[in-house]
Design a protein around this motif. Structure first.
Motif, short mmCIF file in Angstrom:
data_model
loop_
_atom_site.label_atom_id
_atom_site.label_comp_id
_atom_site.label_asym_id
_atom_site.label_seq_id
_atom_site.Cartn_x
_atom_site.Cartn_y
_atom_site.Cartn_z
N ARG A 157 18.02 -25.45 128.34
CA ARG A 157 17.27 -26.22 127.34
C ARG A 157 16.13 -26.95 128.05
NH1 ARG A 157 21.95 -28.81 126.62
NH2 ARG A 157 20.86 -30.79 126.89
N PRO A 158 14.96 -26.99 127.43
CA PRO A 158 13.89 -27.80 128.01
C PRO A 158 14.27 -29.28 127.99
CG PRO A 158 13.30 -27.08 125.79
CD PRO A 158 14.56 -26.36 126.16
N LYS A 159 13.83 -30.02 128.99
CA LYS A 159 14.17 -31.44 129.08
C LYS A 159 13.04 -32.26 128.44
CE LYS A 159 16.92 -30.44 133.16
NZ LYS A 159 17.21 -30.73 134.58
N LEU A 160 13.18 -32.46 127.12
CA LEU A 160 12.08 -33.00 126.33
C LEU A 160 12.24 -34.46 125.94
CD1 LEU A 160 11.71 -29.86 124.05
CD2 LEU A 160 10.05 -30.63 125.73
N LYS A 161 13.38 -35.07 126.23
CA LYS A 161 13.57 -36.47 125.84
C LYS A 161 12.51 -37.37 126.48
CE LYS A 161 17.01 -40.21 125.89
NZ LYS A 161 17.04 -40.47 124.44
N LYS A 162 12.13 -37.03 127.71
CA LYS A 162 11.15 -37.84 128.43
C LYS A 162 9.80 -37.83 127.72
CE LYS A 162 9.24 -38.36 133.09
NZ LYS A 162 9.22 -37.79 134.46
N LEU A 163 9.50 -36.77 126.96
CA LEU A 163 8.22 -36.68 126.25
C LEU A 163 8.08 -37.82 125.26
CD1 LEU A 163 5.64 -35.09 125.59
CD2 LEU A 163 6.98 -33.68 124.02
N ARG A 164 9.07 -38.02 124.43
CA ARG A 164 9.03 -39.13 123.46
C ARG A 164 9.04 -40.48 124.20
NH1 ARG A 164 10.31 -40.88 118.25
NH2 ARG A 164 10.55 -38.78 117.42
N THR A 165 9.84 -40.57 125.26
CA THR A 165 9.92 -41.82 126.00
C THR A 165 8.56 -42.24 126.54
OG1 THR A 165 12.20 -41.33 126.66
CG2 THR A 165 11.04 -42.98 127.95
N LEU A 166 7.83 -41.29 127.11
CA LEU A 166 6.49 -41.59 127.65
C LEU A 166 5.52 -42.03 126.55
CD1 LEU A 166 6.01 -38.69 130.24
CD2 LEU A 166 6.48 -41.09 130.73
N LEU A 167 5.54 -41.29 125.44
CA LEU A 167 4.58 -41.61 124.36
C LEU A 167 4.94 -42.90 123.63
CD1 LEU A 167 3.83 -38.06 122.84
CD2 LEU A 167 2.66 -39.28 124.68
N MET A 168 6.23 -43.24 123.63
CA MET A 168 6.65 -44.47 122.96
C MET A 168 6.38 -45.73 123.80
SD MET A 168 7.54 -43.98 119.90
CE MET A 168 8.29 -45.56 119.54
N GLU A 169 5.96 -45.54 125.04
CA GLU A 169 5.55 -46.70 125.85
C GLU A 169 4.38 -47.44 125.21
OE1 GLU A 169 6.69 -44.89 130.29
OE2 GLU A 169 4.60 -45.05 129.64
N ASP A 170 3.53 -46.66 124.54
CA ASP A 170 2.32 -47.26 123.96
C ASP A 170 2.01 -46.60 122.62
OD1 ASP A 170 0.02 -48.78 123.72
OD2 ASP A 170 -1.20 -47.38 124.89
N PRO A 171 2.83 -46.85 121.58
CA PRO A 171 2.57 -46.23 120.27
C PRO A 171 1.26 -46.74 119.67
CG PRO A 171 4.30 -47.90 120.10
CD PRO A 171 4.00 -47.74 121.56
N TYR A 172 0.64 -45.87 118.89
CA TYR A 172 -0.66 -46.20 118.30
C TYR A 172 -0.46 -47.03 117.04
CZ TYR A 172 -5.37 -45.50 116.45
OH TYR A 172 -6.64 -45.68 115.96
N GLU A 173 -1.04 -48.23 117.03
CA GLU A 173 -0.86 -49.16 115.91
C GLU A 173 -2.07 -49.23 114.98
OE1 GLU A 173 0.28 -52.92 117.51
OE2 GLU A 173 2.20 -52.17 118.32
N GLY A 174 -3.04 -48.34 115.19
CA GLY A 174 -4.20 -48.34 114.31
C GLY A 174 -5.47 -48.77 115.03
N PRO A 175 -6.63 -48.48 114.45
CA PRO A 175 -7.91 -48.77 115.12
C PRO A 175 -8.19 -50.26 115.29
CG PRO A 175 -8.26 -48.08 112.84
CD PRO A 175 -6.81 -47.88 113.12
N ASP A 176 -7.57 -51.10 114.49
CA ASP A 176 -7.84 -52.54 114.57
C ASP A 176 -6.86 -53.29 115.47
OD1 ASP A 176 -9.91 -52.14 112.73
OD2 ASP A 176 -8.53 -52.38 111.03
N SER A 177 -5.94 -52.57 116.09
CA SER A 177 -4.92 -53.23 116.90
C SER A 177 -5.50 -53.75 118.21
CB SER A 177 -3.78 -52.25 117.20
OG SER A 177 -2.90 -52.77 118.17
#
Length: 418
Positions: A157-177
């Protein structure tokens, strides 16, 4: 390296039996004659009539001092290399290395051999020698390298959990954030993710679609859940006010109406995340996914409560979804867990993506949450662990023990849970 290694290992395996006379002579030493070969066969009590007439006399070449790294490849991977494509070994310093093709991931394991493997370039197989009757009776070959083991590949199985973990370090809150403008967290391009995630390129790109990631200014981002729900609410309110059928929501009208509230690319992204895009008579429409919208609204309701009275939750949930949609508990598989052992019955948030990626750790975590599980309840939380051609039942047999409780089969841990 991979192509040479794969072919080399195959050559060694098939040709060692044919070399009835072997020489440890260094390059430049005297070559063996037919008489010497016959004498060796006689000493070994071998009948020449039972052997192929061609004899390989092996000697170490000048560059044979270093050990070779041999890699066993299945035919499909060999074909990829021969077609000019690459195989890439991925993993950081503390990771167990994996090998990736364009669309598959393989676990790498060293396999030891009882015999020394010799790497002999241009060595002919018995089949090739039979076809080439004109071959020299004595073939002098030089050993280019050797190995006591080889790398064995097994599809994993590909080890993909780290993908979400990395991207969730800095979630996008919108252009005005303000947070997005001052954040010190890293942002990741496709190339960055290929260097960090132990999976093939196609598996990574597919998973980015699964987690509804989007590209913003060249970087992959996941929307902050509150911002995503804000966008979804804009869309569902517009659908309701315009009385559009959920199966035919026009893209252009959405962008025109909501473009002043949020970036147009964000409006289109949320439509892609919660709908299926299609074209009718030259115009782009979306068929909204009822189950996914209901699921997202359930997550919004559950995320701020430790546990929720089940009947009260179902009532509030149904009232919260857009008109015309129907909520069902099966929409929450892998997102929330119902506890029917309590009175009143309760429901709480339990997201499969928050659980460990390792099989044993996953089961330990689940049995720490609940001692006994029915197969129906546990399946959404382990089905992503199934390897190729593996079933949930096989996983349960390996990691759990079954018993009967009030006439229902349940599963508990095979080992004590601390």
């Amino acid at each position: 390296m991979e192509a040479a290694a794969g072919r080399g290992m195959e050559a060694v395996a098939g040709r060692g039996m044919e070399a009835v006379a072997r020489s440890s002579e260094r390059a430049g030493a005297a070559m063996r004659s037919r008489a010497e070969v016959d004498a060796t066969l006689q000493t070994a009590k071998l009948n020449p009539a039972e052997l192929l007439p061609a004899v390989h006399c092996l000697s170490f070449g000048p560059q044979a001092g270093g050990e070779c790294c041999l890699l066993q490849l299945e035919p499909g991977l060999c074909a990829e290399l021969e077609a000019g494509r690459s195989l890439i070994i991925r993993g950081e310093k503390d990771d167990h290395a994996v090998l990736c093709s364009k669309d598959k991931t393989y676990d790498m394991k060293i396999a030891d051999t009882s015999n020394m493997l010799l790497f002999v370039p241009g060595c002919k197989t018995p089949e090739e020698l039979k076809a080439d009757q004109a071959s020299c009776n004595i073939i002098h070959s030089q050993i280019a390298g050797f190995s006591k083991n080889y790398w064995e590949l097994r599809r994993c199985r590909p080890k993909l959990k780290k993908l979400r973990t990395l991207l969730m370090e800095d979630p996008y809150e919108g252009p005005d954030s303000q947070k997005d403008q001052t954040s010190t967290f890293s942002k990741y391009t496709t190339e960055d993710l290929l260097n960090l995630i132990q999976a093939s390129e196609e598996e990574i790109l597919h998973q980015l679609q699964v987690i509804d990631a989007c590209k913003i200014e060249g970087y992959w981002r996941i929307l902050d859940f509150d911002y995503e729900m804000k966008l979804l609410n804009h869309v569902t309110q517009l659908i309701d006010s315009e009385s559009w059928p959920l199966s035919k929501v026009p893209l252009c009208a959405c962008l025109e109406e909501l473009g002043s509230l949020e970036p147009r690319e964000m409006i289109e992204h949320v439509l892609l995340s919660y709908g299926r895009k299609y074209v009718d008579d030259g115009e782009v429409f979306f068929e909204m996914h009822e189950d996914k919208i209901c699921r997202a609204i359930a997550q919004m309701l559950l995320q701020n409560a430790v546990k929720f009275n089940l009947s009260e939750f179902e009532e509030v949930w149904q009232q919260s979804v857009p008109e015309g949609m129907t909520t069902r508990l099966d929409q929450l598989q892998g997102l929330a867990l119902v506890d029917r052992s309590l009175r009143p019955e309760t429901i709480f948030l339990l997201k499969v993506e928050d659980l460990p990626e390792d099989n044993q750790e996953r089961f330990n975590s689940l049995f720490g949450i609940r001692e006994k599980w029915t197969e129906v309840d546990i399946t959404p939380y382990i089905q992503d662990l199934c390897a190729e051609k593996q079933t949930v039942g096989a996983l349960l047999t390996k990691y759990a023990r079954s018993s009967m409780l009030n006439g229902v089969k349940v599963y508990n841990s095979r080992r004590p849970i601390s």
